[in-house]
Design an enzyme around this catalytic site. Structure first.
Site, PDB file in Angstrom:
ATOM      1  N   LYS A   1       0.826  -1.218   0.000  1.00  0.00           N
ATOM      2  CA  LYS A   1       0.000   0.000   0.000  1.00  0.00           C
ATOM      3  C   LYS A   1       0.853   1.258   0.000  1.00  0.00           C
ATOM      4  O   LYS A   1       2.053   1.196   0.232  1.00  0.00           O
ATOM      5  CB  LYS A   1      -0.900  -0.016   1.239  1.00  0.00           C
ATOM      6  CG  LYS A   1      -1.959  -1.096   1.184  1.00  0.00           C
ATOM      7  CD  LYS A   1      -2.828  -1.014   2.416  1.00  0.00           C
ATOM      8  CE  LYS A   1      -3.809  -2.175   2.460  1.00  0.00           C
ATOM      9  NZ  LYS A   1      -4.449  -2.247   3.791  1.00  0.00           N
TER      10      LYS A   1
ATOM     11  N   HIS B   1       2.013   6.547   3.426  1.00  0.00           N
ATOM     12  CA  HIS B   1       1.279   7.800   3.633  1.00  0.00           C
ATOM     13  C   HIS B   1       1.964   8.699   4.650  1.00  0.00           C
ATOM     14  O   HIS B   1       2.997   8.351   5.215  1.00  0.00           O
ATOM     15  CB  HIS B   1      -0.184   7.515   3.979  1.00  0.00           C
ATOM     16  CG  HIS B   1      -0.353   6.647   5.182  1.00  0.00           C
ATOM     17  ND1 HIS B   1      -0.024   7.070   6.444  1.00  0.00           N
ATOM     18  CD2 HIS B   1      -0.796   5.376   5.299  1.00  0.00           C
ATOM     19  CE1 HIS B   1      -0.291   6.104   7.292  1.00  0.00           C
ATOM     20  NE2 HIS B   1      -0.742   5.064   6.625  1.00  0.00           N
TER      21      HIS B   1
ATOM     22  N   HIS C   1       3.221   7.430   7.955  1.00  0.00           N
ATOM     23  CA  HIS C   1       4.494   6.704   7.940  1.00  0.00           C
ATOM     24  C   HIS C   1       5.663   7.682   7.924  1.00  0.00           C
ATOM     25  O   HIS C   1       6.695   7.429   8.528  1.00  0.00           O
ATOM     26  CB  HIS C   1       4.585   5.794   6.707  1.00  0.00           C
ATOM     27  CG  HIS C   1       3.546   4.720   6.686  1.00  0.00           C
ATOM     28  ND1 HIS C   1       2.767   4.472   5.590  1.00  0.00           N
ATOM     29  CD2 HIS C   1       3.161   3.846   7.628  1.00  0.00           C
ATOM     30  CE1 HIS C   1       1.934   3.489   5.866  1.00  0.00           C
ATOM     31  NE2 HIS C   1       2.152   3.086   7.096  1.00  0.00           N
TER      32      HIS C   1
END
Ligand SMILES: *[C@@H]1O[C@H](CO)[C@@H](O)[C@H](O)[C@H]1NC(C)=O
Length: 603
Positions: free
Chosen positions: A157, A160, A163
């Site tokens: 994924k 974002h 993170h």
């Protein structure tokens, strides 16, 4: 590392002995502790109060006008009915300042202590210049182990904003603990397991390219993920793709070698790529762990332990733990679904137990967004209720959200994209000043380092818990409290050194009594405070504590430039001043590196 008796030697040079050291003090590393010990002795003589009470009642101040230490007299626990103001005045008069302090002032029920600059100049400047990058190191926890888990992206994924914050804050905390003598293990706990990997494998058969995977695994896997998710949407309710993904993941869970082989490659290539990207942020992990590393057996064992401790109750086939008995706010949490699959919580518990066995940590820090506050509190409480005494050694360092993190090409999804964009934008800003730009040797490299410092400082400028707006213009500005501003302050000090022919040896033997200006005094008092700032950050885990200090330091240096000239001065005056500036440069350098920034020498 430089000798640890420099401070003693510095004091000897002034004809002084080290005051008797209190157990909690590190007078060879921290001049503040020398002063604490001295004041403690002296106040003990006057008040007859217990030394440990006096020692711990000495607080540092936020502004130097209030002194270097301030002590609230009530903290000494005097008899009821004592006139505290009168006592403060009496003690201030009786206090023997010696060579250590310049002033002791009673202000209401507070005592304010001001360090003697004539002691600070020779002792602190020499200590900083000799210790260099080790100035600020404190052996507070030698032999103790801490684990810092941070960043932890999901391989399938987008990376974002959460993170990014975890990466920046966690990288800082790991450095901070090292500075305090801890043995630090940096762990990246990847999202590398779950149904989405079945989906990714199915998607890869359809849309994957071996070449693209090797060249750019993270972006390619994401492309595949997006495409295969679109298929599921189009197919609707009884999606064949979805069914295939489920079946694939089932094979992975059952340990089917062929099914696992492709997943292993996804994981390995992604980690290789991550290693490079994190290196730009000066971060190197000791361990790339992940959800996949918690075995089925380990999770079964955890569920068994829940049962043994009587923590579990069943509801329509699902297993739950009711935490309201221990803390109302924690609610009930699901640990196993009715189909027998375990949940994150169980996995996290299993992983924590494994880490305790493997690393024997004294402390473990999780750097995770505040949105996960409840989950983390539940997980810590469960470990406590399982009677693990080390549950108290777990710490959640949380943070708020970043809004509006997007690039020209749209929403940012990967760390390397964010860093590339920052570098490009910084490069554009630099090009605007043509004359200066022409002098820079490797503008790409400098743009990268300054760009990184702008991202990092934006994150560190306010308290962790605050949300903030990702603001390209503000972040890349050379004015205001930004990364580029600190880089500029550092490179200006470096340039001052380059332009002078004064040697380090001369600086160490400078005539420090030539430093008479108030701004020099402010600067040395600020430099002396660095180890205390580190100690404060160790208690509040706030990068902003360090950031605020570095901005203050840079502002004081900047205010000195108009007054404390080096160029064109008599050599002895220039030498003393340069020594002071070089000590400031060293602290700024150490502080930037602590925050994860590579200081630049020219820009
Ligand atoms: C004395 O204390 C008062 C009240 O706490 C404070 O406002 C003032 O700044 C202090 N004076 C100095 C010189 O620190």
């Amino acid at each position: 590392m430089a000798s640890v008796t420099q401070i003693t030697e510095g004091l000897k040079g002034l004809g002084l002995a080290q005051p008797e050291a209190m157990p909690a003090s590190l007078p060879e590393y921290n001049v503040y502790d020398v002063m604490r010990n001295y004041i403690t002795d002296e106040l003990h003589r006057i008040t007859k109060k217990d030394k440990s009470i006096i020692f711990s009642a000495l607080d540092t101040t936020n502004v130097l006008e209030k002194g270097d230490f301030i002590m609230p007299v009530p903290r000494l626990r005097l008899e009821k009915g004592t006139d505290l103001k009168e006592k403060a005045t009496e003690w201030a008069q009786e206090f023997n300042k010696g060579e250590f302090l310049s002033q002791v002032v009673a202000n209401g029920t507070f005592l304010q202590f001001y360090f003697n600059k004539n002691l600070l100049f020779p002792v602190v400047i020499k200590d900083v210049l000799k210790r260099g990058k080790d100035y600020g190191y404190l052996p507070l926890a030698e032999g103790k182990k801490v684990i810092v888990e941070f960043s932890s992206p999901n391989i399938a994924k987008p990376f974002h904003a959460g993170h990014l914050r975890s990466t920046i804050i966690g990288g800082f905390l790991a450095n901070l603990y090292e500075t305090a003598g801890w043995d630090v293990t940096r762990i990246n706990y990847l999202g590398d397991w779950g149904k989405q990997f079945g989906l990714l494998a199915v998607g890869f058969e359809k849309y994957g390219s071996e070449e693209a995977l090797v060249a750019d695994p993270i972006n390619h896997l994401f492309e595949v993920y997006v495409k295969v998710n679109k298929d599921i949407e189009t197919e609707g309710e009884n999606s064949a793709t979805n069914e295939a993904a489920r079946a694939y993941f089932k094979r992975m869970e059952d340990g089917d070698e062929a099914a696992l082989a492709i997943w292993k490659r996804f994981r390995e290539y992604s980690i290789e790529k991550y290693i490079d990207t994190y290196a730009r942020l000066n971060i190197k992990y000791d361990v790339y762990s992940g959800e996949s590393q918690v075995s089925q057996e380990a999770m079964k064992k955890v569920i068994d332990q829940f049962n043994e401790k009587g923590l579990i109750h069943e509801d329509r086939g699902a297993k739950l733990i009711d935490l309201t008995k221990f803390n109302k706010k924690l609610g009930k949490c699901l640990v196993q679904k009715s189909d027998g699959t375990s949940l994150y919580l169980t996995r996290d518990v299993g992983e924590a137990i494994k880490r305790k066995e493997l690393y024997k940590f004294d402390k473990m820090i999780y750097v995770i967004a505040a949105q996960q506050d409840l989950h983390t509190a539940q997980f810590f409480e469960i470990l406590k209720q399982m009677d693990y005494p080390w549950a108290k050694d777990l710490l959640h360092v949380n943070f708020g959200m970043v809004q509006g993190m997007s690039t020209r090409k749209g929403t940012v999804v990967f760390l390397d994209k964010i860093l590339e964009e920052t570098k490009e934008k910084m490069h554009e800003v630099m090009k605007k000043n043509e004359a200066k730009y022409a002098q820079i040797e490797d503008p790409e490299k400098v743009a990268d380092l300054i760009g990184l410092s702008s991202v990092i400082m934006q994150d560190h400028s306010a308290k962790r818990i605050n949300n903030y707006e990702f603001n390209w213009n503000r972040m890349l500005s050379f004015e205001g409290d930004t990364g580029p501003y600190l880089q500029y302050a550092h490179s200006r000090l470096c340039s001052m050194q380059r332009k002078s022919d004064i040697t380090e040896e001369e600086m160490l033997n400078a005539e420090f009594n030539l430093l008479v200006e108030p701004c020099a005094e402010n600067l040395v008092r600020t430099i002396a405070k660095w180890p205390e700032v580190i100690k404060r950050a160790l208690t509040n885990h706030e990068p902003s504590t360090i950031a605020t200090y570095l901005f203050d330091l840079s502002h004081i240096v900047s205010s000195c430039y108009d007054i404390l000239w080096v160029h064109g001065q008599e050599r002895d005056v220039a030498t003393a001043r340069l020594a002071l500036y070089m000590a400031a440069r060293q602290v700024l350098n150490n502080g930037l590196r602590l925050l994860g920034i590579t200081p630049v020498e020219r820009m």
